[in-house]
Scaffold this motif. Sequence first.
Motif, short mmCIF file in Angstrom:
data_model
loop_
_atom_site.label_atom_id
_atom_site.label_comp_id
_atom_site.label_asym_id
_atom_site.label_seq_id
_atom_site.Cartn_x
_atom_site.Cartn_y
_atom_site.Cartn_z
N GLY A 1 41.62 19.35 -12.16
CA GLY A 1 41.25 19.30 -10.76
C GLY A 1 39.87 19.91 -10.57
O GLY A 1 39.02 19.83 -11.45
N LEU A 2 39.66 20.54 -9.44
CA LEU A 2 38.39 21.20 -9.17
C LEU A 2 38.42 22.60 -9.76
O LEU A 2 39.40 23.34 -9.58
CB LEU A 2 38.13 21.27 -7.67
N VAL A 3 37.36 22.96 -10.45
CA VAL A 3 37.27 24.28 -11.09
C VAL A 3 36.07 25.00 -10.48
O VAL A 3 34.92 24.59 -10.68
CB VAL A 3 37.11 24.17 -12.61
N LEU A 4 36.36 26.05 -9.74
CA LEU A 4 35.33 26.87 -9.11
C LEU A 4 35.17 28.14 -9.93
O LEU A 4 36.12 28.92 -10.08
CB LEU A 4 35.71 27.22 -7.67
N VAL B 1 44.05 19.53 -2.28
CA VAL B 1 42.82 19.38 -1.50
C VAL B 1 43.04 18.43 -0.34
O VAL B 1 43.56 17.32 -0.50
CB VAL B 1 41.68 18.85 -2.40
N ALA B 2 42.66 18.88 0.84
CA ALA B 2 42.73 18.02 2.02
C ALA B 2 41.42 17.28 2.24
O ALA B 2 41.41 16.11 2.64
CB ALA B 2 43.07 18.85 3.25
N GLU B 3 40.30 17.96 1.96
CA GLU B 3 39.00 17.35 2.25
C GLU B 3 37.90 18.08 1.48
O GLU B 3 37.99 19.27 1.24
CB GLU B 3 38.72 17.43 3.76
N VAL B 4 36.89 17.32 1.10
CA VAL B 4 35.70 17.89 0.46
C VAL B 4 34.50 17.46 1.30
O VAL B 4 34.27 16.27 1.52
CB VAL B 4 35.53 17.40 -0.99
N ARG B 5 33.75 18.44 1.78
CA ARG B 5 32.60 18.17 2.64
C ARG B 5 31.31 18.62 1.98
O ARG B 5 31.28 19.65 1.29
CB ARG B 5 32.74 18.90 3.98
N ALA B 6 30.26 17.87 2.20
CA ALA B 6 28.92 18.24 1.74
C ALA B 6 28.02 18.41 2.95
O ALA B 6 27.95 17.52 3.81
CB ALA B 6 28.35 17.18 0.80
N ASP B 7 27.37 19.56 3.04
CA ASP B 7 26.45 19.84 4.14
C ASP B 7 25.14 20.33 3.54
O ASP B 7 24.99 21.50 3.24
CB ASP B 7 27.04 20.88 5.08
N ARG B 8 24.23 19.40 3.31
CA ARG B 8 22.95 19.69 2.66
C ARG B 8 23.19 20.37 1.31
O ARG B 8 23.70 19.76 0.40
CB ARG B 8 22.07 20.54 3.58
N ARG B 9 22.89 21.65 1.17
CA ARG B 9 23.01 22.33 -0.12
C ARG B 9 24.31 23.15 -0.23
O ARG B 9 24.41 24.06 -1.05
CB ARG B 9 21.81 23.24 -0.35
N SER B 10 25.28 22.80 0.58
CA SER B 10 26.58 23.49 0.56
C SER B 10 27.70 22.47 0.42
O SER B 10 27.60 21.35 0.91
CB SER B 10 26.78 24.31 1.83
N VAL B 11 28.76 22.90 -0.27
CA VAL B 11 29.95 22.06 -0.43
C VAL B 11 31.17 22.90 -0.07
O VAL B 11 31.31 24.03 -0.54
CB VAL B 11 30.07 21.53 -1.88
N THR C 1 36.41 12.84 -3.11
CA THR C 1 37.28 12.34 -2.04
C THR C 1 38.00 11.07 -2.48
O THR C 1 39.18 10.87 -2.18
CB THR C 1 36.45 12.06 -0.78
N ARG C 2 37.31 10.21 -3.23
CA ARG C 2 37.93 8.98 -3.72
C ARG C 2 39.02 9.26 -4.76
O ARG C 2 39.91 8.43 -4.96
CB ARG C 2 36.86 8.06 -4.31
N LEU C 3 38.94 10.43 -5.41
CA LEU C 3 39.94 10.78 -6.42
C LEU C 3 41.17 11.44 -5.84
O LEU C 3 42.18 11.59 -6.54
CB LEU C 3 39.32 11.72 -7.46
N LEU C 4 41.13 11.86 -4.58
CA LEU C 4 42.27 12.55 -3.98
C LEU C 4 43.48 11.63 -3.90
O LEU C 4 43.35 10.47 -3.48
CB LEU C 4 41.91 13.06 -2.58
N PRO C 5 44.64 12.11 -4.31
CA PRO C 5 45.85 11.25 -4.28
C PRO C 5 46.23 10.89 -2.85
O PRO C 5 46.20 11.72 -1.95
CB PRO C 5 46.92 12.13 -4.95
N SER C 6 46.60 9.63 -2.67
CA SER C 6 46.96 9.15 -1.33
C SER C 6 48.45 9.23 -1.06
O SER C 6 48.88 9.15 0.08
CB SER C 6 46.50 7.70 -1.15
#
Length: 268
Positions: free
Chosen positions: A24-27, A41-51, A84-89
């Motif tokens: 999955g995602l590794v922080l 994960v419900a949502e992944v957002r990108a805001d300029r230089r922040s995720v 986002t495209r990888l998130l299970p539906s």
Amino acid sequence: MSNTSSLPLLRSGRGTSLRCGDDGLVLRRGARETVIPLAAVAEVRADRRSVEVRLKAPAGAEPVVHRVDGVSEAAAAVFAPAVTRLLPSDGETADGAALVTVRDVEAEPPTFREVFRRRLKRYVWGSLLAIVAMCVVVSYAQHPVLIVPVVMTGGIGFFFAGGVLALAPDALRKWTLPRRGITVIADYAHQRQEPNLYLWGDQHGNTRAYFDTSRELRIEISYDPVDPGTVVRADGKGRVLESSLLLAAALVALLMLASFLALPFYEI
């Protein structure tokens, strides 16, 4: 899970990174990794230089958000929609935070570039502080007009001294490795893409690359058995000229710094 090798690795400052792997995602923050399954994960957002990675949460509860700042804006713009495209539906997870795990990992050793930048920053700041301190000293001990030669001699002296300190280890290796290292033959690779490429084998049987502009079919190289990546020409080509220039730079640094230190005692 789809192939994630093409997804960008988001790097922030101070050892912080975010990537998408098989788990999955590794922080990663320093020596600690937070593993976030995609199902959480419900949502992944990108805001300029922040995720932002927003987790699923029960109804009425505030969702947990993991945020990484200071990443590449272009990489963030690619990363967020790709994940986002990888998130299970299918399937529902009431509380995504319950699926998150935290693990301690060994800290990655700093790269040569990171070590060099760190030392360079310390040296530059130390030099500037020394020059500023000397300006204050000569202003009180002698005359403010001596600030000009303080800046000139200090700037030139510390500049040349820094260059000597940075280049001296490499110049010294060109003298010591041919005598104390392991000498082998490197063969010209005859590659159009890399016209200066030579290939050689170390003591462990690994094939390594060495770049040289001589275009000879075979050259002798010497390498450090402890660190096989450290390689020099065994015949010492260019080391006399390099050492002479380095010695001249050291003399300039010594002369300038001696003048720099003598300025408080100069009578005008």
